[in-house]
Scaffold this active site. Structure first.
Site, PDB file in Angstrom:
ATOM      1  N   GLU A   1       0.604  -1.221  -0.130  1.00  0.00           N
ATOM      2  CA  GLU A   1       0.228  -0.178   0.132  1.00  0.00           C
ATOM      3  C   GLU A   1       0.992   0.845   0.069  1.00  0.00           C
ATOM      4  O   GLU A   1       0.374   2.425  -0.238  1.00  0.00           O
ATOM      5  CB  GLU A   1      -0.284   0.024   0.738  1.00  0.00           C
ATOM      6  CG  GLU A   1      -2.222  -0.452   1.169  1.00  0.00           C
ATOM      7  CD  GLU A   1      -1.788  -2.444   0.903  1.00  0.00           C
ATOM      8  OE1 GLU A   1      -0.635  -2.807   1.953  1.00  0.00           O
ATOM      9  OE2 GLU A   1      -2.923  -3.532   0.331  1.00  0.00           O
TER      10      GLU A   1
ATOM     11  N   HIS B   1     -11.735  -6.162   7.794  1.00  0.00           N
ATOM     12  CA  HIS B   1     -12.171  -5.817   6.534  1.00  0.00           C
ATOM     13  C   HIS B   1     -13.766  -4.853   7.325  1.00  0.00           C
ATOM     14  O   HIS B   1     -14.865  -4.871   6.555  1.00  0.00           O
ATOM     15  CB  HIS B   1     -12.998  -7.119   6.272  1.00  0.00           C
ATOM     16  CG  HIS B   1     -12.037  -7.956   5.855  1.00  0.00           C
ATOM     17  ND1 HIS B   1     -10.704  -8.573   6.382  1.00  0.00           N
ATOM     18  CD2 HIS B   1     -10.817  -7.649   4.472  1.00  0.00           C
ATOM     19  CE1 HIS B   1      -9.699  -9.061   5.920  1.00  0.00           C
ATOM     20  NE2 HIS B   1      -9.786  -8.984   4.137  1.00  0.00           N
TER      21      HIS B   1
END
Ligand SMILES: Cc1ncc(C[n+]2csc(CCOP(=O)(O)OP(=O)(O)O)c2C)c(N)n1
Ligand SMILES: [Mg+2]
Lengths: 415, 334
Positions: free
Chosen positions: B70, B137
């Site tokens: 990321e 999540h």
């Protein structure tokens, strides 16, 4: 490198190293006069790295300095006054007092990306610069530097890995000066050669004597050409030593005396002077002229810096956001047909079609797929013969340099 | 949901997810400087299929499947933006955005202020809970970034806004974080106009008119608040529902106008309570509308815990229409 340097190039390298050192010496004086607002870092003894590598770039190329790369900034065209004013937090400085040290950039003209303090962050950023330049067809190379200490950050590895899979035209100079603040390299990295970091990413690497400006230059030049040819990123480890403390406040008493003495005897400027004199490229008169030129320049630059005001307080509240076209007109500079990246042509093939780009060895020639997963040809690299040991710098600076460059000055790290 | 901004919607009903996809397609079509980068965005079309077909249309140079890095992809996007590209970076789940926290908050966000370097880029991804995604999540990490000057933060609730705001984000000269509530992806449909349009960043919208109290919310909780609004109406309480749409910059004007009218304010967000936007809104009201308040600012938010996995736990953790209803009733009594 096919041809040796011109006399002017030899002297340029000398001039910039001297300028680099003189700028920093002047800042030490300013620091002692309390005219520098924050900390002051030194690249004493590492000038050959900044100067030699940045000198290998073309004007259109991009670089991002770290704290000890003022020499690279000067080579790229930054005025000493800007360096002084940054440190003095002046309103006329590139960041107008909003940041200090070499934390400034120039997107439009000099193609410099400003660093931030967080070590390693520039690596993915410059990978992106390199990728964007390739996408736009600009044939640029992006370069940045990192320390032995900074090479242990996560983002160093994420960034280098990404650059590698993307075959980005990116050159990373790893300045192994044996210390990260007070921590010796042995405690940071369990490797003899930090160039070995490159093995993990399947990229080329070099090990160079960081105190030898010709070795630095010629290796960087070769790396830049390889990167520009589409051969992917390259890591260059420059072996050197940090002669001052981490910054002005640090007497660096943790450094063994013998280690310091060893490196002080190998001052990059003194070594290069010896070479230039031996080759009749520089005499006492020439040296004096350069000194005077630098002194005159820096006195002027310092005066300008000292006369610049501090920013007005309210200025603190401005500029957080770009307010639109009046603030910045953002436009990509296309140097390839846009039709190649717009439908329907963009979707046709997974290849770079920039003419002449990616034509380096191992890429299968121009217009051939050079990467991207299943389109990648089974690439067999030629054996490393001919690229090892002394040859890179020897070729670069022609036979003349052999005298000045120790046999072990530069060698291709084995993959 | 009806179309907003008074524009009469024409065209077909599309899902929230389709709206996002349309925005990306259209922006990439419009401007070759727009590229898409992320994990599995190309061949696979994205974990939620938001980029399905984009690779086929725009090719490998513009749709980049990245390693699981990321920081690298966001750092690289920033570098690309310096050369005039307008990268869109997808976080496979928005939870992973914090892996690049440093790149975003230190590098990307500060560039314009410090050295006059705009970074036109968008980081977007599926966020939010209610789908039993568990603690890693389901995140709503927006407030980490709302606390970062230099960023813009968008969290829309309708397909119309999602498309219009994402297009506006791509065209903006600043780094924009774009949160897509995954609960809405396939559950919410709306009509989109046929042609090009954008929705202005930094403007809230009144979703329901009311006079007794104001409920301020955003993203999925806008719908939950509206549901509560209907139930309240049956009891004679007319709640005005404000959808913030953009969290940074915050539309103070719409907030103040509504609260000055209703004199009561309830903030509802799916983000956890401490440090949520409700606290910021409370401060704004104290500073600028203290005399207009006839009751305390109240909030209905998620619990101050990580997002738990089991449906029973997650339901308990999240705000719902019932919780909003009772808080609103209590507030209405003042
Ligand atoms: C991510 C990060 N952690 C900590 C620091 C604080 N810091 C600044 S310089 C430095 C040492 C860096 O050593 P090295 O990378 O070898 O560079 P050198 O100072 O030797 O040039 C440290 C720890 C930082 N700037 N960034
Ligand atoms: Mg070091």
């Amino acid at each position: 490198m096919k041809k040796e340097l011109t006399r002017q190039q030899y002297l340029d390298l000398y001039y910039y190293m001297r300028l680099n050192r003189a700028v920093e010496e002047m800042m030490v004086k300013l620091f002692r006069q309390n005219k520098i607002v924050g900390g002051l870092y030194s690249s004493l003894g590492q000038e050959a790295i900044s100067v030699g590598t940045a000198y290998a770039l073309e004007k259109k190329d991009w670089l991002a300095p770290m704290i000890r790369n003022i020499g690279a900034l000067l080579v790229k065209g930054v005025r000493p006054r800007d360096v002084f004013m940054q440190h003095m937090a002046k309103y006329d400085s590139p960041t107008k007092g909003k940041d200090g040290t070499s934390h400034f950039g120039d997107l439009d003209n000099l193609h410099i990306v400003s660093p931030i303090s967080m070590l390693g962050d520039l690596i993915p950023v410059m990978t992106g610069v390199a990728m964007a330049g390739r996408y736009l067809g600009q044939r640029i190379v992006a370069m940045t530097w990192i320390g032995d200490g900074g090479s242990s950050t996560g983002v160093f590895h994420e960034g280098l890995n990404f650059a590698a899979v993307q075959k980005a035209p990116f050159v990373l100079i790893l300045e192994n000066n044996l210390w990260a603040y007070s921590t010796p390299v042995r405690k940071q990295v369990p490797l003899e050669n930090l160039a070995d970091r490159a093995k993990a990413y399947g990229i080329e690497s070099y090990i160079v004597d960081g105190n030898n400006v010709l070795a630095m230059y010629s290796t960087a030049k070769e790396a830049v050409e390889q990167a520009r040819a589409g051969e992917g990123p390259i890591l260059i480890e420059a072996k050197t030593f940090r002669r001052m403390g981490h910054a002005q406040h640090d007497p660096a008493e943790y450094v063994p005396k013998e280690m310091r003495a060893y490196w002080e005897a190998r001052d990059p400027i003194a070594l290069y002077e010896k070479f230039l004199t031996g080759e009749n490229l520089l005499d006492a008169k020439g040296r004096k002229e350069i000194e005077e030129k630098i002194n005159t320049l820096l006195a002027k630059e310092r005066d300008f810096a000292e006369n610049s005001p501090l920013p007005p307080p309210e200025f603190a509240e401005t500029g957080v956001y770009c307010t639109g076209d009046d603030c910045h007109k953002i436009r990509a500079k296309w140097e390839r047909p846009i039709a190649e990246v717009t439908p329907p042509r963009s979707s046709v093939e997974a290849v770079w079609t920039v003419p002449g780009f990616g034509s380096g060895k191992g890429s299968g020639g121009a217009h051939a797929p050079i990467h991207f997963g299943d389109t990648q040809p089974a690439e067999t690299k030629p054996a490393e013969a001919g690229k090892s040991a002394v040859q890179a710098p020897a070729k670069a600076a022609a036979k003349k340099t052999v005298k000045a460059v120790p046999a072990s000055a530069s060698r291709k790290a084995r993959r | 949901m009806p179309g907003t901004n008074g524009s009469a919607p024409s065209g077909t009903q599309v899902t929230f997810l389709e709206a996002i996809k349309q925005a990306m397609f259209e922006e990439m079509e419009r401007d070759p400087a727009v590229i898409l980068m992320g994990e599995d965005v190309g061949v696979y079309g994205g974990a939620f299929k938001t980029s399905e077909g984009i690779l086929e249309r725009f090719g490998w140079e513009r749709v980049i499947d990245t390693p699981i890095s990321e920081s690298a992809m966001i750092g690289a996007a920033c570098g690309m933006s310096y050369l005039g590209l307008r990268p869109i970076v997808e976080m496979q789940f928005i939870d992973f955005i914090v892996c690049a926290f440093n790149q975003i908050t230190n590098f990307v966000a500060k560039g314009h202020y410090l050295w006059n370097a705009p970074a036109p880029m968008v980081v977007r991804g599926p966020s939010g809970g209610g789908v039993h995604g568990g603690p890693f999540h389901s995140a709503n990490p927006e407030m980490y970034f709302v606390h970062t000057p230099g960023l813009k933060v968008i969290y829309p609730s309708t397909p119309y806004d999602a498309k219009g705001l994402l297009k506006a984000a791509v065209r903006d000269n600043n780094p924009v974080l774009f949160f897509e509530h995954k609960f809405l992806y396939r559950r919410i449909k709306g009509e989109l106009p046929a042609g090009d349009y954008t929705v202005p960043i930094g403007k809230a919208v009144v979703r329901r008119q009311g006079k007794h109290l104001t409920i301020i919310s955003y993203a999925a909780m806008t719908h939950t608040s509206l549901e509560a609004g209907e139930a309240l109406a049956k009891e004679g309480i007319e709640a005005e529902v404000v959808d913030l749409r953009t969290l940074l910059p915050l539309d103070e004007e719409t907030i103040l106008n509504s609260v000055k009218k209703t004199n009561k304010c309830l903030v509802v967000h799916e983000d956890t309570k401490t440090g949520g936007i409700a606290g910021e809104i409370a401060a704004i009201l104290c500073e600028k509308a203290f005399g207009d308040l006839d009751g305390p600012l109240m909030r209905v938010t998620s619990l101050d815990t990580p997002v738990p996995y089991a449906p029973t736990l997650e339901e308990y953790f999240l705000p719902n229409a019932k919780k909003i209803f009772s808080a609103a009733k209590e507030l209405a009594r003042y």
